[in-house]
Design a protein around this motif. Structure first.
Motif, PDB file in Angstrom:
ATOM      1  N   VAL A   1       3.334   9.789  -9.909  1.00 39.26           N
ATOM      2  CA  VAL A   1       2.877   9.871 -11.297  1.00 39.26           C
ATOM      3  C   VAL A   1       1.806  10.944 -11.492  1.00 39.26           C
ATOM      4  CG1 VAL A   1       3.517   7.509 -11.889  1.00 39.26           C
ATOM      5  CG2 VAL A   1       1.170   7.993 -11.168  1.00 39.26           C
ATOM      6  N   LEU A   2       1.123  11.321 -10.412  1.00 43.75           N
ATOM      7  CA  LEU A   2       0.101  12.364 -10.510  1.00 43.75           C
ATOM      8  C   LEU A   2       0.625  13.724 -10.040  1.00 43.75           C
ATOM      9  CD1 LEU A   2      -2.949  10.300  -9.196  1.00 43.75           C
ATOM     10  CD2 LEU A   2      -2.288  10.717 -11.585  1.00 43.75           C
TER      11      LEU A   2
ATOM     12  N   MET B   1      -8.630  10.022 -14.880  1.00 48.17           N
ATOM     13  CA  MET B   1      -9.308   8.780 -14.499  1.00 48.17           C
ATOM     14  C   MET B   1     -10.507   8.523 -15.407  1.00 48.17           C
ATOM     15  SD  MET B   1      -8.985   9.046 -10.338  1.00 48.17           S
ATOM     16  CE  MET B   1     -10.297   7.900 -10.033  1.00 48.17           C
ATOM     17  N   LYS B   2     -11.245   9.573 -15.723  1.00 44.28           N
ATOM     18  CA  LYS B   2     -12.423   9.434 -16.567  1.00 44.28           C
ATOM     19  C   LYS B   2     -12.024   8.980 -17.977  1.00 44.28           C
ATOM     20  CE  LYS B   2     -16.572  12.038 -17.774  1.00 44.28           C
ATOM     21  NZ  LYS B   2     -17.264  13.318 -17.654  1.00 44.28           N
TER      22      LYS B   2
ATOM     23  N   ASP C   1      -6.645  18.551  -8.938  1.00 39.57           N
ATOM     24  CA  ASP C   1      -7.682  17.543  -8.678  1.00 39.57           C
ATOM     25  C   ASP C   1      -8.558  17.346  -9.912  1.00 39.57           C
ATOM     26  OD1 ASP C   1      -6.815  17.029  -6.127  1.00 39.57           O
ATOM     27  OD2 ASP C   1      -8.300  18.316  -5.153  1.00 39.57           O
ATOM     28  N   GLU C   2      -8.859  18.434 -10.597  1.00 44.33           N
ATOM     29  CA  GLU C   2      -9.673  18.349 -11.814  1.00 44.33           C
ATOM     30  C   GLU C   2      -8.957  17.525 -12.889  1.00 44.33           C
ATOM     31  OE1 GLU C   2     -11.636  21.271 -15.215  1.00 44.33           O
ATOM     32  OE2 GLU C   2     -10.879  22.156 -13.353  1.00 44.33           O
TER      33      GLU C   2
ATOM     34  N   LEU D   1       0.833  -1.207   0.000  1.00 47.58           N
ATOM     35  CA  LEU D   1       0.000   0.000   0.000  1.00 47.58           C
ATOM     36  C   LEU D   1       0.866   1.256   0.000  1.00 47.58           C
ATOM     37  CD1 LEU D   1      -2.822  -1.058   2.481  1.00 47.58           C
ATOM     38  CD2 LEU D   1      -3.025  -0.749   0.005  1.00 47.58           C
ATOM     39  N   ASN D   2       1.955   1.220   0.747  1.00 44.18           N
ATOM     40  CA  ASN D   2       2.882   2.355   0.751  1.00 44.18           C
ATOM     41  C   ASN D   2       3.498   2.553  -0.628  1.00 44.18           C
ATOM     42  OD1 ASN D   2       2.427   3.011   3.441  1.00 44.18           O
ATOM     43  ND2 ASN D   2       4.078   1.698   4.175  1.00 44.18           N
ATOM     44  N   ALA D   3       3.857   1.469  -1.294  1.00 45.79           N
ATOM     45  CA  ALA D   3       4.413   1.553  -2.652  1.00 45.79           C
ATOM     46  C   ALA D   3       3.360   2.112  -3.614  1.00 45.79           C
ATOM     47  CB  ALA D   3       4.897   0.179  -3.115  1.00 45.79           C
ATOM     48  N   GLN D   4       2.122   1.664  -3.473  1.00 42.02           N
ATOM     49  CA  GLN D   4       1.048   2.159  -4.336  1.00 42.02           C
ATOM     50  C   GLN D   4       0.789   3.649  -4.107  1.00 42.02           C
ATOM     51  OE1 GLN D   4      -2.264  -0.527  -3.591  1.00 42.02           O
ATOM     52  NE2 GLN D   4      -1.540  -1.969  -5.165  1.00 42.02           N
TER      53      GLN D   4
END
Length: 147
Positions: free
Chosen positions: A112-113, A125-126, A118-119, A102-105
Motif C-alpha cells: 500500500v505504500l 502518517m502525520k 520516505d517523506e 507479521l509477514n502479512a502486515q
C-alpha cells in the motif's frame, strides 16, 4: 464521503491478506486481530484495553478471547493485588500465527505504500494521525454531551 469509501478499500486489502492467515490457522478475523494486537501492544493486555483501543464490542472481544484460550493461544492471569484485573498473555502456540500475521502486515505495508518516498510516508502518517486524533476528540465530546 470520499475518505469513508476509500478507507474500505484499504481494509478489504488488509483483510484479504490476514484472511489467508485466519484460514490457515482456523481463526476468525477478530481472533486474529486480538492476537496481533496483543503482540504489537503487550502493554495493553486486558480485555478492557482491547475494547477501548480497537473500538470493538465487549461481547465480541470476550467471545474471541474465550475461543483463543480454548485453542491454547492465550492465557488469562489474575492480578494478585486486584482480583478484578485480568491480564492476557500470548502462549508459545501463538508464535507461528503471529509470525504469519507479521509477514502479512509487512506485505500489506509494502504494497500500500509502494512508490511513496520516505517523506511521503511520514507525511501520510502525520495526516492520518491528525484525522484519527480529530475523530477521537469528536467521540469524547459526543460522549460528554450524552452525560
Amino acid at each position: 464521503m470520499y475518505f469513508w469509501d476509500k478507507h474500505k478499500t484499504i481494509i478489504s486489502y488488509y483483510e484479504l491478506l490476514s484472511g489467508a492467515v485466519c484460514d490457515r490457522y482456523e481463526l476468525t478475523q477478530m481472533e486474529y486481530d486480538i492476537l496481533m494486537f496483543l503482540h504489537n501492544n503487550p502493554q495493553n493486555n486486558t480485555a478492557a484495553e482491547i475494547v477501548k483501543i480497537r473500538k470493538s464490542t465487549k461481547s465480541h472481544v470476550s467471545t474471541s478471547l474465550k475461543n483463543l484460550e480454548n485453542k491454547g493461544l492465550v492465557e488469562r492471569k489474575q492480578s494478585k493485588e486486584n482480583k478484578k484485573h485480568i491480564e492476557i498473555f500470548l502462549l508459545d502456540k501463538a508464535e507461528l500465527i503471529v509470525e504469519a500475521g507479521l509477514n502479512a502486515q509487512k506485505e500489506f505495508a509494502k504494497n500500500v505504500l509502494s512508490g511513496m518516498t520516505d517523506e511521503e510516508k511520514h507525511m501520510c502518517m502525520k495526516v492520518f494521525d491528525k484525522i484519527c486524533n480529530n475523530a477521537e476528540k469528536c467521540l469524547r465530546e459526543h460522549k460528554e454531551q450524552d452525560l
